[in-house]
Design an enzyme around this catalytic site. Sequence first.
Site, PDB file in Angstrom:
ATOM      1  NE  ARG A 123      -4.021  -2.067   2.083  1.00 31.83           N
ATOM      2  CZ  ARG A 123      -3.872  -3.162   2.837  1.00 31.83           C
ATOM      3  NH1 ARG A 123      -2.861  -3.244   3.683  1.00 31.83           N
ATOM      4  NH2 ARG A 123      -4.715  -4.161   2.728  1.00 31.83           N
ATOM      5  CE  LYS A 144      -1.663  13.221 -14.418  1.00 28.31           C
ATOM      6  NZ  LYS A 144      -2.212  13.506 -15.766  1.00 28.31           N
ATOM      7  CD  GLU A 186       6.032  14.559 -22.899  1.00 27.39           C
ATOM      8  OE1 GLU A 186       5.418  15.635 -22.719  1.00 27.39           O
ATOM      9  OE2 GLU A 186       5.513  13.431 -22.712  1.00 27.39           O
ATOM     10  CE  LYS A 228       4.717  16.610 -15.042  1.00 26.70           C
ATOM     11  NZ  LYS A 228       4.728  15.343 -15.768  1.00 26.70           N
ATOM     12  CD  GLU A 238      -4.956  15.900 -15.672  1.00 30.85           C
ATOM     13  OE1 GLU A 238      -3.824  15.391 -15.549  1.00 30.85           O
ATOM     14  OE2 GLU A 238      -5.678  15.716 -16.654  1.00 30.85           O
ATOM     15  NE  ARG A 242      -0.135  16.382 -13.221  1.00 30.89           N
ATOM     16  CZ  ARG A 242       0.637  15.676 -12.411  1.00 30.89           C
ATOM     17  NH1 ARG A 242       0.514  15.786 -11.114  1.00 30.89           N
ATOM     18  NH2 ARG A 242       1.553  14.862 -12.910  1.00 30.89           N
ATOM     19  CG  ASN A 246      -3.120  15.833 -20.104  1.00 35.04           C
ATOM     20  OD1 ASN A 246      -2.083  15.278 -19.716  1.00 35.04           O
ATOM     21  ND2 ASN A 246      -4.224  15.857 -19.382  1.00 35.04           N
ATOM     22  CG  HIS A 249      -0.007  13.903 -23.679  1.00 37.69           C
ATOM     23  ND1 HIS A 249       0.742  14.991 -24.017  1.00 37.69           N
ATOM     24  CD2 HIS A 249       0.832  13.053 -23.024  1.00 37.69           C
ATOM     25  CE1 HIS A 249       1.977  14.835 -23.566  1.00 37.69           C
ATOM     26  NE2 HIS A 249       2.064  13.664 -22.971  1.00 37.69           N
ATOM     27  CG  HIS A 253      -2.058   9.053 -24.185  1.00 38.90           C
ATOM     28  ND1 HIS A 253      -2.585   9.484 -22.986  1.00 38.90           N
ATOM     29  CD2 HIS A 253      -0.714   9.128 -24.052  1.00 38.90           C
ATOM     30  CE1 HIS A 253      -1.594   9.807 -22.172  1.00 38.90           C
ATOM     31  NE2 HIS A 253      -0.459   9.612 -22.790  1.00 38.90           N
ATOM     32  CG  HIS A 266       4.972   9.476 -24.576  1.00 34.16           C
ATOM     33  ND1 HIS A 266       3.602   9.287 -24.513  1.00 34.16           N
ATOM     34  CD2 HIS A 266       5.220  10.630 -23.897  1.00 34.16           C
ATOM     35  CE1 HIS A 266       3.060  10.283 -23.823  1.00 34.16           C
ATOM     36  NE2 HIS A 266       4.016  11.108 -23.436  1.00 34.16           N
TER      37      HIS A 266
HETATM   38  N1  NAD Z   1       4.356   9.956 -15.587  1.00 33.73           N
HETATM   39  C1  NAD Z   1       4.305  11.004 -16.386  1.00 33.73           C
HETATM   40  O1  NAD Z   1       3.940  12.101 -15.954  1.00 33.73           O
HETATM   41  C2  NAD Z   1       4.741  10.848 -17.809  1.00 33.73           C
HETATM   42  C3  NAD Z   1       4.988  11.996 -18.581  1.00 33.73           C
HETATM   43  C4  NAD Z   1       5.465  11.808 -19.874  1.00 33.73           C
HETATM   44  C5  NAD Z   1       5.680  10.533 -20.373  1.00 33.73           C
HETATM   45  N2  NAD Z   1       5.407   9.457 -19.593  1.00 33.73           N
HETATM   46  C6  NAD Z   1       5.649   8.099 -20.077  1.00 33.73           C
HETATM   47  O2  NAD Z   1       7.032   7.946 -20.338  1.00 33.73           O
HETATM   48  C7  NAD Z   1       7.189   6.880 -21.260  1.00 33.73           C
HETATM   49  C8  NAD Z   1       8.227   7.222 -22.285  1.00 33.73           C
HETATM   50  O3  NAD Z   1       9.445   7.487 -21.618  1.00 33.73           O
HETATM   51  P1  NAD Z   1      10.833   7.309 -22.380  1.00 33.73           P
HETATM   52  O4  NAD Z   1      10.742   7.937 -23.688  1.00 33.73           O
HETATM   53  O5  NAD Z   1      11.860   7.733 -21.432  1.00 33.73           O
HETATM   54  O6  NAD Z   1      10.826   5.753 -22.677  1.00 33.73           O
HETATM   55  P2  NAD Z   1      11.731   4.552 -22.185  1.00 33.73           P
HETATM   56  O7  NAD Z   1      11.768   4.491 -20.723  1.00 33.73           O
HETATM   57  O8  NAD Z   1      11.218   3.352 -22.893  1.00 33.73           O
HETATM   58  O9  NAD Z   1      13.187   4.901 -22.740  1.00 33.73           O
HETATM   59  C9  NAD Z   1      13.384   4.980 -24.125  1.00 33.73           C
HETATM   60  C10 NAD Z   1      14.453   3.978 -24.608  1.00 33.73           C
HETATM   61  O10 NAD Z   1      15.736   4.466 -24.239  1.00 33.73           O
HETATM   62  C11 NAD Z   1      16.457   3.463 -23.536  1.00 33.73           C
HETATM   63  N3  NAD Z   1      17.294   4.197 -22.600  1.00 33.73           N
HETATM   64  C12 NAD Z   1      16.853   4.868 -21.515  1.00 33.73           C
HETATM   65  N4  NAD Z   1      17.852   5.555 -20.979  1.00 33.73           N
HETATM   66  C13 NAD Z   1      18.956   5.300 -21.721  1.00 33.73           C
HETATM   67  C14 NAD Z   1      20.271   5.735 -21.663  1.00 33.73           C
HETATM   68  N5  NAD Z   1      20.672   6.637 -20.754  1.00 33.73           N
HETATM   69  N6  NAD Z   1      21.152   5.269 -22.572  1.00 33.73           N
HETATM   70  C15 NAD Z   1      20.730   4.406 -23.522  1.00 33.73           C
HETATM   71  N7  NAD Z   1      19.481   3.986 -23.653  1.00 33.73           N
HETATM   72  C16 NAD Z   1      18.600   4.423 -22.755  1.00 33.73           C
HETATM   73  C17 NAD Z   1      15.413   2.595 -22.941  1.00 33.73           C
HETATM   74  O11 NAD Z   1      15.916   1.303 -22.690  1.00 33.73           O
HETATM   75  C18 NAD Z   1      14.342   2.601 -24.010  1.00 33.73           C
HETATM   76  O12 NAD Z   1      14.669   1.670 -24.992  1.00 33.73           O
HETATM   77  C19 NAD Z   1       5.825   6.622 -21.857  1.00 33.73           C
HETATM   78  O13 NAD Z   1       5.319   5.426 -21.319  1.00 33.73           O
HETATM   79  C20 NAD Z   1       4.999   7.789 -21.374  1.00 33.73           C
HETATM   80  O14 NAD Z   1       3.642   7.466 -21.220  1.00 33.73           O
HETATM   81  C21 NAD Z   1       4.952   9.596 -18.333  1.00 33.73           C
HETATM   82 ZN    ZN Z   2       3.824  12.855 -22.227  1.00 31.53          ZN
END
Ligand code: NAD
Ligand code: ZN
Lengths: 367, 367
Positions: A123, A144, A186, A228, A238, A242, A246, A249, A253, A266
């Site tokens: 939890r 989030k 982003e 942010k 949100e 907030r 989006n 998005h 999405h 993404h």
């Molecule tokens: N929680 C939130 O507020 C929020 C906001 C924006 C995006 N997101 C989410 O984030 C995700 C996308 O994040 P992302 O683009 O970081 O994706 P990811 O975590 O998949 O990383 C992208 C790729 O880069 C590789 N990688 C990561 N760091 C590396 C490094 N330093 N060197 C070499 N390779 C590396 C990973 O293995 C992966 O293949 C989506 O699921 C999206 O929905 C969440």
């Molecule tokens: Zn995003």
Amino acid sequence: MRTLTVDLGDRSYPIYIGEGLLSKSGEYFLQHQLTTKSPVLIVSDENIAPKYLQTVVDSLQASGYQTVSSVVKAGEKSKSLDVFEEVMTAAIEGGLDRKSTVVALGGGVVGDLAGFVAASFMRGVHFVQMPTTILAHDSSVGGKVAVNHRLAKNMIGAFHQPAMVLYDVDTLQSLPERDVRSGLSEMIKHGLIWDEQFAYWCRDNADRLLALDREALTYGLTEGCSVKAKVVSSDETEQGLRAILNLGHTIGHALEAIGGYGEFLHGEAISIGMAAAAQLAVNRGRDRSIYEETTALLAKFGLPTTIPGHLNDEEIISAMLHDKKFKENQIVFILPVRIGEVEIVSDMTLDEVRQVIKQLKGEGQHV
Amino acid sequence: MRTLTVDLGDRSYPIYIGEGLLSKSGEYFLQHQLTTKSPVLIVSDENIAPKYLQTVVDSLQASGYQTVSSVVKAGEKSKSLDVFEEVMTAAIEGGLDRKSTVVALGGGVVGDLAGFVAASFMRGVHFVQMPTTILAHDSSVGGKVAVNHRLAKNMIGAFHQPAMVLYDVDTLQSLPERDVRSGLSEMIKHGLIWDEQFAYWCRDNADRLLALDREALTYGLTEGCSVKAKVVSSDETEQGLRAILNLGHTIGHALEAIGGYGEFLHGEAISIGMAAAAQLAVNRGRDRSIYEETTALLAKFGLPTTIPGHLNDEEIISAMLHDKKFKENQIVFILPVRIGEVEIVSDMTLDEVRQVIKQLKGEGQHV
Ligand SMILES: NC(=O)c1ccc[n+]([C@@H]2O[C@H](COP(=O)([O-])OP(=O)(O)OC[C@H]3O[C@@H](n4cnc5c(N)ncnc54)[C@H](O)[C@@H]3O)[C@@H](O)[C@H]2O)c1
Ligand SMILES: [Zn+2]
Ligand SMILES: NC(=O)c1ccc[n+]([C@@H]2O[C@H](COP(=O)([O-])OP(=O)(O)OC[C@H]3O[C@@H](n4cnc5c(N)ncnc54)[C@H](O)[C@@H]3O)[C@@H](O)[C@H]2O)c1
Ligand SMILES: [Zn+2]
């Protein structure tokens, strides 16, 4: 090293941005009074772990922490309940307890996954974000966390703020080019929604950012995180403001979901979504320059601004219906007013969305 | 009709206990300002749905609510991530949105499962508890929601308070006898930890309670809920006092887990756990009468107070290690001081637990 604060009363936390931070993880943990008595679980992925996991483990152990780790497959598909269960198994077998900390060492995928584990293991336990992608300047801030459902993204999750964000920009040097672009999408978003000057700074420094120039990156990430942090501080769960985060998005999405979480990264999907939002604004009477400036900015980063013809319009609509529920055929959309400012529009109709999909496929009439 | 309040600042909520309440669900929903604009998801199980689902649906629809439902298999095995995902699918396909309400119509299993869905669907929506078992007078109050992990109970969950608890005691008339006894075990627990007089009232009214006498039931449930509400109001997230609600649960949860969540009902397992706690208290110097009174009280309800010989001692220990993490070979236990009062003991050793397991198998020496 730069420090920002996400201001949330007794859940406030710092974002540290700088070089060489991973090798000081242990010191930061101690400074934040995270207990050494309970095991720490580090969640990472197959690309990141070989490069950076040992550094974190060594530093934590040198400060007296016992660590266990869970390394998941790289990519969006790991944001699933199945992988969530795997990580939970590692937490239980690793002997974590209520006072333990879960660390996300990775990009947004690892951050969202590990964050939901931290939110729901027994939890809720402590959580630390160690972002390793540019995109994660967004995802690691704001609390989030979520995994995806087969039918729609981020459907299953929580609000769970980290105790700190430790952002070691050195790690970004090893990012694949496509993820560099995706992450910058982003960063640009943070300019587009909040800060005209920063949006133009991004445009003017595209080459340096794409070349992973450390100074430009540190500046861009700090500005992005700062937008942010401000938005989240004023509306944690949100209820209103907030929602501007989006931008791009809603359609983004939907594209990710119908692409099976594999076709688009993404940042690519939301780049298309931001272009769509700009076109929607124009369709509703804004000056056409808003669409042109937005897409030119995105194009400078090699980001996509059109919808591939092979995607089915009605599948996009139906994925969107799952994602952000239309009410009585209307949906909330974030639309640009000008560069650096957006508005929340709550009467977008399905027909307007259908039209913009056609426009972004190059099928419809641009206004 | 009786009304109690769980006092948690802006998350406070009422518990309504009385007859004929399910057929007034819609009115209570309106009174609590739950929106009619978003669909309501009713989660129930295969035993309960045929008896009571239609009543709730009719009442909600009469008040202008659109409802969808998800009916899961009966029993503890439905508190799993797989079934959780099923219910999430129903929520998405049913078109729920951020303003929707998830209803748990059932016992503790449905309550815990649906509650975790409510906590994590789109990062949290409204939740209403409609308990249909005696045991659920405990589980429906306090906001602890969870599913089980194969390795240990309630490992994956959240704190998510309901908007109200609507407890229609009419439903209890159809409870199978074994579940009646199991539920009364938690009622007795509330006497044992907090209220000597109530514990003795339970003892003296065992026959009426077992015969499902409405007046006795309503009184017992109100007293039980009231103890639970008081404890939860003073310590929502179990930083201290709330732990006393775990009397009998450390060993109880371990028995449930190694019985594959099938051999023991929850109340049966904690009945054995409460007997074990009393024996541990005696082993540590309390008067032997505390063990005798406790087991006599439980026996009056036909509840078990011994550990079946076929269960392996070390498997019990190891399930307990997963459940509530020993630290340096010591674990927190709730032990009776006298009937109506317990203490939190944090230096219980594994050897003491090993000894009590043998004693409860009739193998060891009783002190
Ligand atoms: N929680 C939130 O507020 C929020 C906001 C924006 C995006 N997101 C989410 O984030 C995700 C996308 O994040 P992302 O683009 O970081 O994706 P990811 O975590 O998949 O990383 C992208 C790729 O880069 C590789 N990688 C990561 N760091 C590396 C490094 N330093 N060197 C070499 N390779 C590396 C990973 O293995 C992966 O293949 C989506 O699921 C999206 O929905 C969440
Ligand atoms: Zn995003
Ligand atoms: N969240 C908490 O704070 C908390 C507290 C105590 C227990 N619990 C959990 O509660 C669960 C046990 O709850 P339970 O004993 O209610 O189990 P349950 O929900 O499985 O119900 C017991 C049985 O009775 C049937 N049933 C329910 N209502 C009925 C009715 N009115 N008529 C006929 N049959 C009916 C069910 O189908 C089931 O077969 C355990 O998982 C336990 O961990 C949670
Ligand atoms: Zn219980």
